[in-house]
Design an enzyme around this catalytic site. Structure first.
Site, mmCIF file in Angstrom:
data_model
loop_
_atom_site.group_PDB
_atom_site.id
_atom_site.type_symbol
_atom_site.label_atom_id
_atom_site.label_comp_id
_atom_site.label_asym_id
_atom_site.label_seq_id
_atom_site.Cartn_x
_atom_site.Cartn_y
_atom_site.Cartn_z
ATOM 1 N N TYR A 121 0.684 -1.312 -0.258
ATOM 2 C CA TYR A 121 0.036 -0.096 0.034
ATOM 3 C C TYR A 121 0.951 1.083 -0.128
ATOM 4 C CZ TYR A 121 -5.147 -0.007 -0.271
ATOM 5 O OH TYR A 121 -6.277 -0.373 -0.697
ATOM 6 N N GLU A 169 -0.496 4.718 -0.467
ATOM 7 C CA GLU A 169 -1.063 6.046 -0.981
ATOM 8 C C GLU A 169 -0.252 7.225 -0.746
ATOM 9 O OE1 GLU A 169 -4.552 6.043 1.541
ATOM 10 O OE2 GLU A 169 -5.754 4.734 0.352
ATOM 11 N N THR A 223 -3.550 5.468 -22.073
ATOM 12 C CA THR A 223 -3.476 4.298 -21.607
ATOM 13 C C THR A 223 -2.153 3.737 -21.752
ATOM 14 O OG1 THR A 223 -3.911 3.368 -23.742
ATOM 15 C CG2 THR A 223 -5.781 3.609 -22.043
ATOM 16 N N LYS A 228 -1.753 -0.017 -25.137
ATOM 17 C CA LYS A 228 -2.397 -0.229 -26.457
ATOM 18 C C LYS A 228 -1.197 -0.091 -27.088
ATOM 19 C CE LYS A 228 -7.107 1.486 -25.323
ATOM 20 N NZ LYS A 228 -8.129 2.523 -25.382
ATOM 21 N N ARG A 284 -1.862 -2.933 -18.243
ATOM 22 C CA ARG A 284 -3.222 -2.201 -18.448
ATOM 23 C C ARG A 284 -2.985 -1.186 -17.474
ATOM 24 N NH1 ARG A 284 -7.834 -3.420 -20.951
ATOM 25 N NH2 ARG A 284 -6.354 -4.427 -21.964
HETATM 26 C C1 LIG Z 1 -9.112 2.801 -24.655
HETATM 27 C C2 LIG Z 1 -9.319 4.461 -24.254
HETATM 28 C C3 LIG Z 1 -9.602 4.774 -23.264
HETATM 29 C C4 LIG Z 1 -9.827 3.794 -22.006
HETATM 30 O O1 LIG Z 1 -9.156 3.151 -21.226
HETATM 31 P P1 LIG Z 1 -9.657 2.133 -20.520
HETATM 32 O O2 LIG Z 1 -8.156 1.775 -19.820
HETATM 33 O O3 LIG Z 1 -10.256 1.064 -21.016
HETATM 34 O O4 LIG Z 1 -10.512 2.769 -19.423
HETATM 35 C C5 LIG Z 1 -9.753 6.105 -23.078
HETATM 36 N N1 LIG Z 1 -9.764 7.126 -24.116
HETATM 37 C C6 LIG Z 1 -9.439 6.481 -25.209
HETATM 38 C C7 LIG Z 1 -9.370 7.423 -26.613
HETATM 39 C C8 LIG Z 1 -9.220 5.241 -25.538
HETATM 40 O O5 LIG Z 1 -8.952 4.735 -26.720
#
Ligand SMILES: *Cc1c(COP(=O)(O)O)cnc(C)c1O
Length: 420
Positions: A59, A61, A231, A234, A240
């Site tokens: 933890y 914070e 994020t 991607k 994630r």
């Molecule tokens: C994927 C995405 C998000 C959200 O991401 P999560 O991790 O799924 O909450 C936000 N904005 C854009 C432009 C995205 O493509």
């Protein structure tokens, strides 16, 4: 070819076979199929190992050097590393790596820069924006007055003059750019101008294109935007999660919005994995990767269009294609997604600009090249992938044929192993 990575789940196998089996079956699906979901990627063994580490136990914070719990010496090391690497990667003045995912990262930025009920502008979901860009079912559309902009009806691309005109009328406190399903380059410099002209905060959400922005394959807005969210899972090819980059003048507001404004303890194992992924993205071969993603997307666009498929905007500048499947093949997005899935090809149904169908069964599908590029595929393989896609779409009602394609897809994918 040898698999790049070997995962060990020996304890899990012994202790909880049900979960183990599901994970193994999912790994098999990922390895035996053609993954075209534009928001997905495959992470390295190092990222997986950091995510699976004992850092999940902690933890912490607060922020490095200012924690509400003891014993955070190593967590500070890891979080500072993630921050420093992100700064280097994007040229950011300030970075917060604690946002749990893309949606909460956007929430934190709105919370930091606006008051509830304030007006902002974001792109419509049906034309490429994200739910968190002001859609009425989402917090962003409920807690703020979002006036959405759209794309041009003819070109299906952003019309910056129209956006500027709208912004002059609306006088938003913040204008958001960066999208989920927009296949073209974004003129971030123009957005900065528009924001300056109307006195709005200039914010981008580069969740999809971050990996391209990091190495200059797409214009990187971070150095001159007020705040940028992304994020990390991607095109950036990390765990994630998400992060927020901003100018120093907004640093305190952004940090406070994340914690204690929205979240409790950060996910330290993910922070470590972010540091690892950013370290990978700083290596020279990551630029080759990003360049190849776009080459592959362009190659696939050409091949699909040569086979009579209509792409929204007539092509791509980035990692994704938006296919007007209803006009091209008289299939709905849902039907196309399903047929492709039966052939071992994974994509998602997607609305297209000015769609006359519903979001649940829209006219389009969205496909992207980040995963296939991570697996080592190049332009010539995109030709093969395109022919699998066309074959599956042309036999969308014939399950036996789709099953046969799935077998061929599996054979094809064997040439590009990744996880053993
Ligand atoms: C994927 C995405 C998000 C959200 O991401 P999560 O991790 O799924 O909450 C936000 N904005 C854009 C432009 C995205 O493509």
């Amino acid at each position: 070819m040898e698999a790049k990575y070997e995962m060990h789940l020996d304890y899990l196998k012994k202790q909880d076979e049900v979960v183990y089996d599901a994970i193994e079956a999912e790994k098999k699906r990922q390895m035996e199929g053609i993954e075209l979901i534009a928001s997905e990627n495959l992470v390295s063994q190092s990222v997986l190992e950091a995510m699976g580490s004992v850092l999940t136990n902690k933890y912490s914070e607060g922020y490095p050097g200012k924690r509400y719990y003891g014993g955070n010496e190593q967590i500070d090391v890891v979080e500072n590393l993630a921050i420093d690497r992100a700064k280097k990667l994007f040229g950011a003045e300030h970075v917060n790596v604690q946002a749990l995912s893309g949606s909460p990262a956007n929430m934190a930025v709105y919370y930091a820069l606006m008051d509830l009920g304030d007006t902002f502008m974001g792109l419509k979901l049906t034309e490429g924006g994200h739910l968190t860009h002001g859609h009425p079912v989402n917090f962003s559309g409920k807690h703020y007055n979002c006036v959405q902009y759209g794309v041009d009806k003819k070109t299906e691309m952003l019309d910056y003059d129209a956006i500027e005109k709208q912004a002059k009328e609306v006088k938003p406190k913040l204008i958001l750019s960066g999208y989920t399903a927009y296949p073209r380059a974004i003129d971030f410099k123009r957005f900065r101008e528009i924001c300056d002209n109307v006195g709005a905060f200039c914010v981008a959400d580069i969740a999809h294109i971050a990996g391209l922005c990091a190495v200059g394959v797409h214009e990187n807005p971070v150095p001159y935007f007020d705040a940028v969210t992304t994020t990390t899972h991607k095109t950036l090819r990390g765990p994630r999660g998400a992060m927020i980059m901003c100018k120093e003048e907004f640093a305190e507001k952004i940090d406070k919005a994340v914690f204690p404004g929205l979240q409790g303890g950060p996910h330290d194992h993910i922070t470590a994995a972010r540091a690892v992924a950013f370290g990978e993205a700083l290596q020279p071969d990551f630029k080759d990767y990003a360049v190849q993603i776009v080459k592959n997307a362009k190659a696939m666009a050409e091949e699909l269009m040569a086979n009579g498929i209509r792409l929204v905007t007539g092509g791509t500048d980035n990692h994704l294609l938006l296919v007007d499947i209803f006009q091209s093949k008289a299939l709905t997005g849902k039907e196309a997604e399903h047929a492709l899935e039966l052939a071992g090809i994974y994509c998602n149904k997607n609305t297209i600009p000015f769609d006359t169908r519903s979001p649940w069964n829209p006219s389009g599908i969205r496909i992207g090249t980040p995963v296939l590029t991570t697996r080592g595929m190049k332009e010539s393989e995109m030709k093969e992938v395109s022919s699998f896609i066309i074959k599956a779409l042309d036999n969308s009602k014939e399950e036996a044929k789709l099953a046969e394609i799935k077998k061929n897809v599996k054979e094809f994918c064997k040439q590009f192993p990744f996880y053993k």
